[in-house]
Write a protein that holds these residues in place. Structure first.
Motif, PDB file in Angstrom:
ATOM      1  N   ALA A  49      23.178   5.043   7.349  1.00 54.54           N
ATOM      2  CA  ALA A  49      22.175   5.264   8.664  1.00 54.54           C
ATOM      3  C   ALA A  49      20.786   3.691   8.826  1.00 54.54           C
ATOM      4  O   ALA A  49      20.198   3.936   9.935  1.00 54.54           O
ATOM      5  N   ILE A  50      20.855   2.637   7.642  1.00 60.52           N
ATOM      6  CA  ILE A  50      19.805   2.385   7.654  1.00 60.52           C
ATOM      7  C   ILE A  50      20.328   1.070   7.020  1.00 60.52           C
ATOM      8  O   ILE A  50      21.126   0.705   6.226  1.00 60.52           O
ATOM      9  N   ASN A  51      19.332  -0.062   7.592  1.00 63.10           N
ATOM     10  CA  ASN A  51      19.708  -1.214   7.577  1.00 63.10           C
ATOM     11  C   ASN A  51      18.535  -2.884   7.194  1.00 63.10           C
ATOM     12  O   ASN A  51      17.392  -1.830   7.093  1.00 63.10           O
ATOM     13  N   ASP A  52      18.345  -3.421   6.084  1.00 67.49           N
ATOM     14  CA  ASP A  52      16.957  -4.203   5.876  1.00 67.49           C
ATOM     15  C   ASP A  52      16.220  -4.760   7.146  1.00 67.49           C
ATOM     16  O   ASP A  52      15.270  -4.160   6.971  1.00 67.49           O
ATOM     17  N   GLN A  53      16.755  -4.494   8.325  1.00 60.80           N
ATOM     18  CA  GLN A  53      16.210  -5.336   9.526  1.00 60.80           C
ATOM     19  C   GLN A  53      15.043  -4.201  10.204  1.00 60.80           C
ATOM     20  O   GLN A  53      14.352  -4.274  10.744  1.00 60.80           O
ATOM     21  N   ASP A  54      15.841  -2.555  10.122  1.00 63.99           N
ATOM     22  CA  ASP A  54      14.976  -1.334  10.109  1.00 63.99           C
ATOM     23  C   ASP A  54      13.442  -1.529   9.672  1.00 63.99           C
ATOM     24  O   ASP A  54      12.991  -0.400   9.832  1.00 63.99           O
ATOM     25  N   PHE A  55      13.452  -1.581   7.521  1.00 62.56           N
ATOM     26  CA  PHE A  55      12.011  -1.618   7.209  1.00 62.56           C
ATOM     27  C   PHE A  55      10.892  -2.224   7.386  1.00 62.56           C
ATOM     28  O   PHE A  55      11.537  -3.201   8.141  1.00 62.56           O
ATOM     29  N   ILE A  56       9.938  -1.733   7.814  1.00 60.87           N
ATOM     30  CA  ILE A  56       8.394  -2.489   7.860  1.00 60.87           C
ATOM     31  C   ILE A  56       7.819  -1.800   6.407  1.00 60.87           C
ATOM     32  O   ILE A  56       8.309  -0.756   6.014  1.00 60.87           O
ATOM     33  N   ALA A  57       6.768  -2.872   5.956  1.00 59.64           N
ATOM     34  CA  ALA A  57       6.430  -2.724   4.791  1.00 59.64           C
ATOM     35  C   ALA A  57       4.818  -1.405   4.952  1.00 59.64           C
ATOM     36  O   ALA A  57       3.559  -2.536   6.361  1.00 59.64           O
ATOM     37  N   PRO A  58       4.582  -1.560   4.051  1.00 59.41           N
ATOM     38  CA  PRO A  58       2.620  -0.315   3.500  1.00 59.41           C
ATOM     39  C   PRO A  58       1.899  -1.774   4.283  1.00 59.41           C
ATOM     40  O   PRO A  58       2.232  -2.811   3.164  1.00 59.41           O
ATOM     41  N   ARG A  59       0.191  -1.327   4.577  1.00 61.07           N
ATOM     42  CA  ARG A  59      -0.335  -2.199   3.963  1.00 61.07           C
ATOM     43  C   ARG A  59      -1.623  -1.388   2.664  1.00 61.07           C
ATOM     44  O   ARG A  59      -1.353   0.179   3.726  1.00 61.07           O
ATOM     45  N   GLN A  60      -2.290  -1.717   2.933  1.00 61.01           N
ATOM     46  CA  GLN A  60      -3.253  -0.674   2.485  1.00 61.01           C
ATOM     47  C   GLN A  60      -4.204  -0.965   2.518  1.00 61.01           C
ATOM     48  O   GLN A  60      -5.384  -2.194   3.277  1.00 61.01           O
ATOM     49  N   ALA A  61      -4.805   0.420   3.963  1.00 64.69           N
ATOM     50  CA  ALA A  61      -6.370   0.150   4.747  1.00 64.69           C
ATOM     51  C   ALA A  61      -7.304   0.214   4.241  1.00 64.69           C
ATOM     52  O   ALA A  61      -7.929   0.438   2.686  1.00 64.69           O
ATOM     53  N   THR A  62      -8.057  -0.529   5.060  1.00 64.62           N
ATOM     54  CA  THR A  62      -9.225  -0.647   4.341  1.00 64.62           C
ATOM     55  C   THR A  62     -10.223  -0.253   4.154  1.00 64.62           C
ATOM     56  O   THR A  62     -10.253   1.530   5.536  1.00 64.62           O
ATOM     57  N   ASP A  63     -11.348  -0.432   3.702  1.00 65.26           N
ATOM     58  CA  ASP A  63     -12.444   1.029   4.191  1.00 65.26           C
ATOM     59  C   ASP A  63     -13.135   1.173   5.283  1.00 65.26           C
ATOM     60  O   ASP A  63     -12.996   2.039   5.587  1.00 65.26           O
ATOM     61  N   GLU A  64     -12.977   0.301   5.963  1.00 71.85           N
ATOM     62  CA  GLU A  64     -14.181   0.440   7.159  1.00 71.85           C
ATOM     63  C   GLU A  64     -12.557   1.524   8.020  1.00 71.85           C
ATOM     64  O   GLU A  64     -12.969   1.654   8.677  1.00 71.85           O
ATOM     65  N   GLU A  65     -11.793   1.133   8.092  1.00 72.73           N
ATOM     66  CA  GLU A  65     -10.097   1.882   8.254  1.00 72.73           C
ATOM     67  C   GLU A  65     -10.733   3.187   7.916  1.00 72.73           C
ATOM     68  O   GLU A  65      -9.957   3.995   8.896  1.00 72.73           O
ATOM     69  N   LEU A  66     -10.451   3.716   6.877  1.00 76.68           N
ATOM     70  CA  LEU A  66     -10.996   5.105   6.003  1.00 76.68           C
ATOM     71  C   LEU A  66     -11.983   5.456   7.091  1.00 76.68           C
ATOM     72  O   LEU A  66     -12.030   6.857   7.306  1.00 76.68           O
ATOM     73  N   ALA A  67     -12.741   4.510   7.277  1.00 75.43           N
ATOM     74  CA  ALA A  67     -14.009   5.096   7.243  1.00 75.43           C
ATOM     75  C   ALA A  67     -14.432   5.771   8.889  1.00 75.43           C
ATOM     76  O   ALA A  67     -15.231   6.286   9.428  1.00 75.43           O
ATOM     77  N   LEU A  68     -13.232   5.720   9.848  1.00 72.19           N
ATOM     78  CA  LEU A  68     -13.216   5.518  11.256  1.00 72.19           C
ATOM     79  C   LEU A  68     -12.695   7.210  10.849  1.00 72.19           C
ATOM     80  O   LEU A  68     -13.068   8.292  11.977  1.00 72.19           O
ATOM     81  N   VAL A  69     -12.865   7.965   9.667  1.00 75.12           N
ATOM     82  CA  VAL A  69     -12.626   9.696   9.841  1.00 75.12           C
ATOM     83  C   VAL A  69     -13.859   9.840   8.358  1.00 75.12           C
ATOM     84  O   VAL A  69     -13.689  10.592   8.468  1.00 75.12           O
ATOM     85  N   HIS A  70     -12.805   9.199   7.248  1.00 69.77           N
ATOM     86  CA  HIS A  70     -13.843   9.354   5.984  1.00 69.77           C
ATOM     87  C   HIS A  70     -14.983   9.321   5.860  1.00 69.77           C
ATOM     88  O   HIS A  70     -15.306   7.804   5.970  1.00 69.77           O
ATOM     89  N   ASP A  71     -15.871   9.939   4.992  1.00 69.46           N
ATOM     90  CA  ASP A  71     -17.586   9.447   4.775  1.00 69.46           C
ATOM     91  C   ASP A  71     -17.312   8.679   4.165  1.00 69.46           C
ATOM     92  O   ASP A  71     -16.706   8.502   2.973  1.00 69.46           O
ATOM     93  N   LYS A  72     -17.968   7.385   4.380  1.00 68.95           N
ATOM     94  CA  LYS A  72     -18.150   6.308   3.153  1.00 68.95           C
ATOM     95  C   LYS A  72     -18.673   6.933   1.308  1.00 68.95           C
ATOM     96  O   LYS A  72     -17.512   6.259   0.372  1.00 68.95           O
TER      97      LYS A  72
END
Length: 398
Positions: A49-72
């Protein structure tokens, strides 16, 4: 079928995956086990039910992106904890180093990859690369601005919702079907009228985190954009699905979002060791089907989905989570669990694996309070949706 676009393939649905998801691991004995992502993915592969072209890789969220919600300060504490340089006293003030959320090596990096996976899913959908995206490693809905909680360090859902709001100026309907109330997400957007949260969960009278009451409706400009449907313990399929279908349809019509974001905890099942509901796999067939339908009706098909809870990782989660992807791809639900999958994983499983996608008819003894439970749940739905009945004409979307 994948579409040819430039030098790469694009599909309507993307599956976010990396072996790095397994780095988010508290201990061998801890109930939160990301092996369930591997089990669900391998089931989809066995089903072809899944093929190689269905996948996308994650990345590591930056500290700035995490700080959209979380305290530094919290982000820095998690980084120090994963390096073994955070004091016990400081760790406790941030909710880490506890029985629920113990410290492990590389905690920050592993947690940030889960967040980055959900951000990649959001970009895939919001940039029009595809209609739907799934990150089963996400759904850590208990994380707070400055505190880890309930197996959750960073709250990928909250970060992604804020990211979508800021980058794409979009209204998002967040629908949480985990047995535990989605408290971290709700409180993050409690005063926000552009993020509407709907949580259908076991009542907090018996279960962590103890919140999610009907009266939690939001505050300030966010009043009327928080909806909670607390269900009684031992709730069965029919009552659960009635609450889900009615609340989802009425809330989406009221809010009219630009995109739907679903958290798909698989712990409302009778087999789950941490909750007290009595649902079967049948609800997990319907949950993603309705999400797909509502997204197509109201959002041009835009639907982002993440995982969540689910602690029977052998019998329940692989089936429940594979059903999300099957719904995204509009593929039929098979009758049997692939024999290939059973033979591969049975030697490692501590109990007998299911051979069919349906559960046994007599999975448990009849619930003696069934009529009373159904009536209480029906009243909860009525009370939760009463706000819409009284205020829908005043909705910003009317």
């Amino acid at each position: 079928m994948a579409k040819r676009t430039g030098a790469f393939y694009m599909t309507e649905s993307a599956f976010v995956y990396s072996p790095l998801f397994q780095k988010y691991k508290f201990s061998k004995e801890h109930p939160f086990n990301q092996m369930r992502v591997e089990l669900a993915l391998d089931m989809l592969r066995s089903l072809k039910a899944i093929n190689d072209q269905d996948f996308i890789a994650p990345r590591q969220a930056t500290d700035e992106e995490l700080a959209l919600v979380h305290d530094k300060g919290f982000i820095q504490a998690v980084q120090k904890a994963g390096q073994g340089s955070l004091s016990q006293e400081e760790a406790g003030s941030y909710g880490i180093g506890t029985e629920d959320t113990p410290i492990f090596s590389g905690m920050h990096e592993a947690s940030a990859v889960l967040v980055g996976g959900t951000l990649e899913a959001a970009d895939y959908v919001m940039q029009g690369k595809g209609k739907q995206a799934l990150n089963l490693a996400g759904g850590l809905h208990h994380g707070f601005r400055g505190k880890a909680s309930g197996f959750c360090v960073y709250n990928d859902s909250s970060v992604a919702l804020k990211y979508i709001q800021k980058k794409y100026q979009a209204r998002v309907l967040y629908v949480d079907t985990d047995a535990h109330h989605g408290d971290g997400v709700q409180w993050t957007f409690y005063d926000d009228s552009d993020i509407c949260t709907l949580s259908i969960h076991e009542t907090g009278r018996y279960l962590f985190p103890g919140t999610g009451n009907i009266t939690e409706r939001g505050q300030g400009t966010g009043y009327g954009y928080s909806f909670n449907i607390p269900l009684d313990a031992f709730t069965e399929d029919e009552s659960w699905l009635n609450a889900y279908r009615r609340s989802f349809k009425e809330v989406v019509e009221y809010f009219k979002p630009d995109v739907i974001f679903t958290q798909n905890g698989a712990d409302a099942h009778y087999y789950d060791p941490l909750t007290h509901l009595s649902a079967s796999i049948d609800i997990y067939k319907e949950i993603p089907k309705l999400a797909r339908e509502m997204a197509r009706q109201y959002c041009g098909g835009r639907w982002i989905a993440v995982g969540g809870g689910g602690y029977d990782i052998w019998r329940v989660v692989p089936r429940a989570w594979s059903l999300i992807w099957l719904a995204m791809k509009n593929l039929p639900v098979p009758d049997a669990v692939p024999e290939e999958w059973i033979q591969k994983w049975q030697p490692k499983a501590p109990l007998e694996l299911p051979r069919f996608f349906n559960d046994p008819e007599n999975m448990y003894k009849p619930i003696p309070r069934k009529p009373e439970i159904e009536e209480k749940n029906s009243q909860s739905v009525e009370r939760a949706l009463q706000f819409i009945t009284q205020n829908a004409p005043k909705s910003r979307n009317s």
